[in-house]
Design a protein around this motif. Structure first.
Motif, PDB file in Angstrom:
ATOM      1  N   ALA A 199       0.820  -1.205   0.000  1.00 25.23           N
ATOM      2  CA  ALA A 199       0.000   0.000   0.000  1.00 25.23           C
ATOM      3  C   ALA A 199       0.856   1.258   0.000  1.00 25.23           C
ATOM      4  CB  ALA A 199      -0.915   0.003   1.222  1.00 25.23           C
ATOM      5  N   LEU A 200       2.143   1.117   0.285  1.00 25.59           N
ATOM      6  CA  LEU A 200       3.053   2.263   0.294  1.00 25.59           C
ATOM      7  C   LEU A 200       3.628   2.557  -1.081  1.00 25.59           C
ATOM      8  CD1 LEU A 200       4.952   1.531   3.628  1.00 25.59           C
ATOM      9  CD2 LEU A 200       3.005   3.052   3.256  1.00 25.59           C
ATOM     10  N   ASP A 201       3.316   1.716  -2.031  1.00 28.68           N
ATOM     11  CA  ASP A 201       3.790   1.903  -3.413  1.00 28.68           C
ATOM     12  C   ASP A 201       2.716   1.357  -4.353  1.00 28.68           C
ATOM     13  OD1 ASP A 201       5.387   2.536  -5.553  1.00 28.68           O
ATOM     14  OD2 ASP A 201       6.634   0.730  -5.400  1.00 28.68           O
ATOM     15  N   LEU A 202       1.584   2.015  -4.394  1.00 30.62           N
ATOM     16  CA  LEU A 202       0.433   1.510  -5.137  1.00 30.62           C
ATOM     17  C   LEU A 202       0.709   1.502  -6.646  1.00 30.62           C
ATOM     18  CD1 LEU A 202      -2.440   3.306  -3.183  1.00 30.62           C
ATOM     19  CD2 LEU A 202      -1.824   0.877  -3.064  1.00 30.62           C
ATOM     20  N   PRO A 203       0.492   0.366  -7.295  1.00 25.88           N
ATOM     21  CA  PRO A 203       0.816   0.232  -8.727  1.00 25.88           C
ATOM     22  C   PRO A 203      -0.317   0.688  -9.644  1.00 25.88           C
ATOM     23  CG  PRO A 203       0.111  -1.882  -7.892  1.00 25.88           C
ATOM     24  CD  PRO A 203       0.058  -0.923  -6.717  1.00 25.88           C
ATOM     25  N   PHE A 204      -0.838   1.886  -9.392  1.00 21.96           N
ATOM     26  CA  PHE A 204      -1.965   2.398 -10.162  1.00 21.96           C
ATOM     27  C   PHE A 204      -1.675   3.818 -10.627  1.00 21.96           C
ATOM     28  CE2 PHE A 204      -3.714  -0.259  -6.651  1.00 21.96           C
ATOM     29  CZ  PHE A 204      -4.063  -1.372  -7.415  1.00 21.96           C
ATOM     30  N   GLU A 205      -2.319   4.192 -11.727  1.00 16.66           N
ATOM     31  CA  GLU A 205      -2.168   5.533 -12.264  1.00 16.66           C
ATOM     32  C   GLU A 205      -2.917   6.547 -11.383  1.00 16.66           C
ATOM     33  OE1 GLU A 205      -0.332   6.507 -14.918  1.00 16.66           O
ATOM     34  OE2 GLU A 205       0.404   4.433 -14.895  1.00 16.66           O
ATOM     35  N   PRO A 206      -2.517   7.819 -11.425  1.00 19.45           N
ATOM     36  CA  PRO A 206      -3.235   8.838 -10.658  1.00 19.45           C
ATOM     37  C   PRO A 206      -4.717   8.897 -11.043  1.00 19.45           C
ATOM     38  CG  PRO A 206      -1.142   9.709 -11.434  1.00 19.45           C
ATOM     39  CD  PRO A 206      -1.325   8.373 -12.098  1.00 19.45           C
ATOM     40  N   ALA A 207      -5.548   9.203 -10.049  1.00 20.05           N
ATOM     41  CA  ALA A 207      -6.996   9.373 -10.242  1.00 20.05           C
ATOM     42  C   ALA A 207      -7.644   8.165 -10.913  1.00 20.05           C
ATOM     43  CB  ALA A 207      -7.274  10.641 -11.048  1.00 20.05           C
ATOM     44  N   ILE A 229      -2.693   6.865  -1.376  1.00 17.73           N
ATOM     45  CA  ILE A 229      -4.131   6.700  -1.612  1.00 17.73           C
ATOM     46  C   ILE A 229      -4.712   7.957  -2.259  1.00 17.73           C
ATOM     47  CG2 ILE A 229      -6.366   6.362  -0.493  1.00 17.73           C
ATOM     48  CD1 ILE A 229      -4.849   4.655   1.607  1.00 17.73           C
ATOM     49  N   ARG A 230      -4.296   9.129  -1.768  1.00 18.24           N
ATOM     50  CA  ARG A 230      -4.795  10.370  -2.388  1.00 18.24           C
ATOM     51  C   ARG A 230      -4.397  10.453  -3.853  1.00 18.24           C
ATOM     52  NH1 ARG A 230      -6.638  13.056  -5.099  1.00 18.24           N
ATOM     53  NH2 ARG A 230      -7.121  15.278  -5.111  1.00 18.24           N
ATOM     54  N   ARG A 231      -3.199   9.990  -4.183  1.00 17.96           N
ATOM     55  CA  ARG A 231      -2.716  10.063  -5.565  1.00 17.96           C
ATOM     56  C   ARG A 231      -3.600   9.277  -6.516  1.00 17.96           C
ATOM     57  NH1 ARG A 231       0.139   6.783  -8.764  1.00 17.96           N
ATOM     58  NH2 ARG A 231       0.515   5.271  -7.086  1.00 17.96           N
ATOM     59  N   VAL A 232      -4.097   8.120  -6.089  1.00 15.41           N
ATOM     60  CA  VAL A 232      -4.850   7.254  -7.001  1.00 15.41           C
ATOM     61  C   VAL A 232      -6.353   7.513  -6.964  1.00 15.41           C
ATOM     62  CG1 VAL A 232      -3.064   5.480  -6.844  1.00 15.41           C
ATOM     63  CG2 VAL A 232      -5.083   5.327  -5.360  1.00 15.41           C
ATOM     64  N   LEU A 233      -6.799   8.469  -6.129  1.00 15.94           N
ATOM     65  CA  LEU A 233      -8.219   8.797  -6.049  1.00 15.94           C
ATOM     66  C   LEU A 233      -8.550  10.012  -6.913  1.00 15.94           C
ATOM     67  CD1 LEU A 233      -9.154   8.419  -2.270  1.00 15.94           C
ATOM     68  CD2 LEU A 233      -9.814   6.932  -4.165  1.00 15.94           C
ATOM     69  N   LYS A 234      -9.759   9.991  -7.459  1.00 17.66           N
ATOM     70  CA  LYS A 234     -10.250  11.153  -8.181  1.00 17.66           C
ATOM     71  C   LYS A 234     -10.610  12.261  -7.189  1.00 17.66           C
ATOM     72  CE  LYS A 234     -12.235   8.217 -11.797  1.00 17.66           C
ATOM     73  NZ  LYS A 234     -13.490   7.707 -12.422  1.00 17.66           N
ATOM     74  N   PRO A 235     -10.508  13.527  -7.587  1.00 11.24           N
ATOM     75  CA  PRO A 235     -10.927  14.618  -6.700  1.00 11.24           C
ATOM     76  C   PRO A 235     -12.367  14.419  -6.240  1.00 11.24           C
ATOM     77  CG  PRO A 235      -9.753  15.485  -8.596  1.00 11.24           C
ATOM     78  CD  PRO A 235      -9.977  14.016  -8.869  1.00 11.24           C
ATOM     79  N   GLY A 236     -12.587  14.618  -4.962  1.00 19.72           N
ATOM     80  CA  GLY A 236     -13.922  14.459  -4.397  1.00 19.72           C
ATOM     81  C   GLY A 236     -14.244  13.049  -3.948  1.00 19.72           C
ATOM     82  N   ALA A 237     -13.405  12.075  -4.305  1.00 19.22           N
ATOM     83  CA  ALA A 237     -13.654  10.679  -3.933  1.00 19.22           C
ATOM     84  C   ALA A 237     -13.546  10.509  -2.421  1.00 19.22           C
ATOM     85  CB  ALA A 237     -12.662   9.762  -4.637  1.00 19.22           C
ATOM     86  N   LEU A 238     -14.345   9.590  -1.876  1.00 18.93           N
ATOM     87  CA  LEU A 238     -14.311   9.303  -0.448  1.00 18.93           C
ATOM     88  C   LEU A 238     -13.297   8.221  -0.121  1.00 18.93           C
ATOM     89  CD1 LEU A 238     -18.089   9.300   0.579  1.00 18.93           C
ATOM     90  CD2 LEU A 238     -16.433  11.174   0.705  1.00 18.93           C
ATOM     91  N   PHE A 239     -12.660   8.386   1.028  1.00 20.66           N
ATOM     92  CA  PHE A 239     -11.722   7.400   1.564  1.00 20.66           C
ATOM     93  C   PHE A 239     -12.172   7.053   2.975  1.00 20.66           C
ATOM     94  CE2 PHE A 239      -7.386   6.972   3.788  1.00 20.66           C
ATOM     95  CZ  PHE A 239      -7.414   5.587   3.707  1.00 20.66           C
ATOM     96  N   GLY A 240     -12.545   5.788   3.186  1.00 24.77           N
ATOM     97  CA  GLY A 240     -13.022   5.349   4.486  1.00 24.77           C
ATOM     98  C   GLY A 240     -11.985   4.524   5.228  1.00 24.77           C
TER      99      GLY A 240
END
Length: 277
Positions: A123-131, A155-166
């Motif tokens: 989780a400290l090096d997420l293999p996903f593109e931004p947003a 986590i913020r990097r891979v989330l779209k603006p306004g997305a919720l993080f629980g």
């Protein structure tokens, strides 16, 4: 050995798949026609199990069709709940290879392999593109992660603006006294990184989140463990299928220590829901 390797080794369990399917068969389940609810006694490795996930999902309010990220997905119970009950698509990531492999098997067994996916990774090096994601969550993962600042930034990097993080994590309530170990997430203090809600709030804000809601679930947790003990006493022991399968032979001591720490007001499970700025 790195900290992540230490944590992964703690959760490794060579016979878990066999133990789970043996217990399901003993309970009279048809292994060829399973549904997610059949797995809920064992695949929701957090305080409150399936009920905690249901409550958490209600607070998050994710919509059908959303693409979600599950941090520390474990055996995939929460991801399958969001897929089956809320029509979301979920990608889970976990550092324990045994869990990832079994999560894939369980998804196939309940017919959700096209709705959920599981990756072995950090989780400290997420293999996903931004947003990449419409929302994200983690249940009882932060207690094993020392670098929470980096975690939340990833986590913020891979989330779209306004997305919720629980977040649904065990957090520190009172200072001073040492926690009793072993615990379900750590055999010793060296693998346990329980922080206060105030620390979570600060790190979330620094990473680009705005806190929307926070809920302390200590009373819910105490009630959950009291019911667990009462059922075990009535039945003369723990059930064949349950979270103790994931905790190994030390399960009774880990459960007793959880109750002790909760009753001493040292820890509590806390929900936090934030929005990506």
């Amino acid at each position: 050995m790195t900290l992540e390797q230490t944590v992964a080794r703690q959760y490794a369990h060579g016979s878990l798949e066999r133990d789970i399917f043996d217990a399901l068969a003993a309970a009279g389940k048809n292994l060829n026609h399973l549904v997610p609810a059949d797995l809920s006694p064992v695949d929701e490795f957090h305080i409150g199990g399936r009920q905690a996930t249901v409550d958490f999902a209600t607070e998050l309010g994710f919509k059908p069709g959303m693409l979600l990220l599950d941090i520390g997905a474990g055996l995939g119970g929460a991801s399958r709940h969001f897929a089956y009950e809320h029509n979301c698509r979920v990608t889970g990531i976990d550092i324990t290879e045994d869990y990832v492999r079994l999560a894939k098997t369980l998804a196939r067994r309940v017919g959700l392999e096209s709705e959920v996916a599981y990756l072995h990774g950090s989780a400290l090096d997420l293999p996903f593109e931004p947003a990449s994601f419409d929302g994200a969550y983690m249940l009882h993962a932060g207690m094993n992660i020392r670098e929470k600042s980096r975690l939340f930034q990833q986590i913020r990097r891979v989330l779209k603006p306004g997305a919720l993080f629980g977040i649904y994590d065990v957090m520190r309530e009172a200072g001073g006294a040492q926690l009793s170990f072993p615990l379900p997430w750590a055999a010793t203090p060296g693998a346990s990184f329980v922080e206060t809600p105030a620390t979570y709030r600060r790190l979330l804000e620094d990473a680009g989140f705005i806190l929307r809601n926070e809920r302390n679930r200590r009373a819910f947790a105490i009630d959950f463990f009291q019911q667990l003990r009462a059922r075990a006493a009535q039945a003369g022991g723990l059930p064949r299928l349950g979270l103790h399968l994931l905790m190994g032979e030390s399960a009774p001591q880990k459960i007793a220590n959880m109750i002790d720490n909760l009753e001493r007001n040292l820890i509590a499970p806390v929900e936090m829901i934030s929005a990506a700025v």
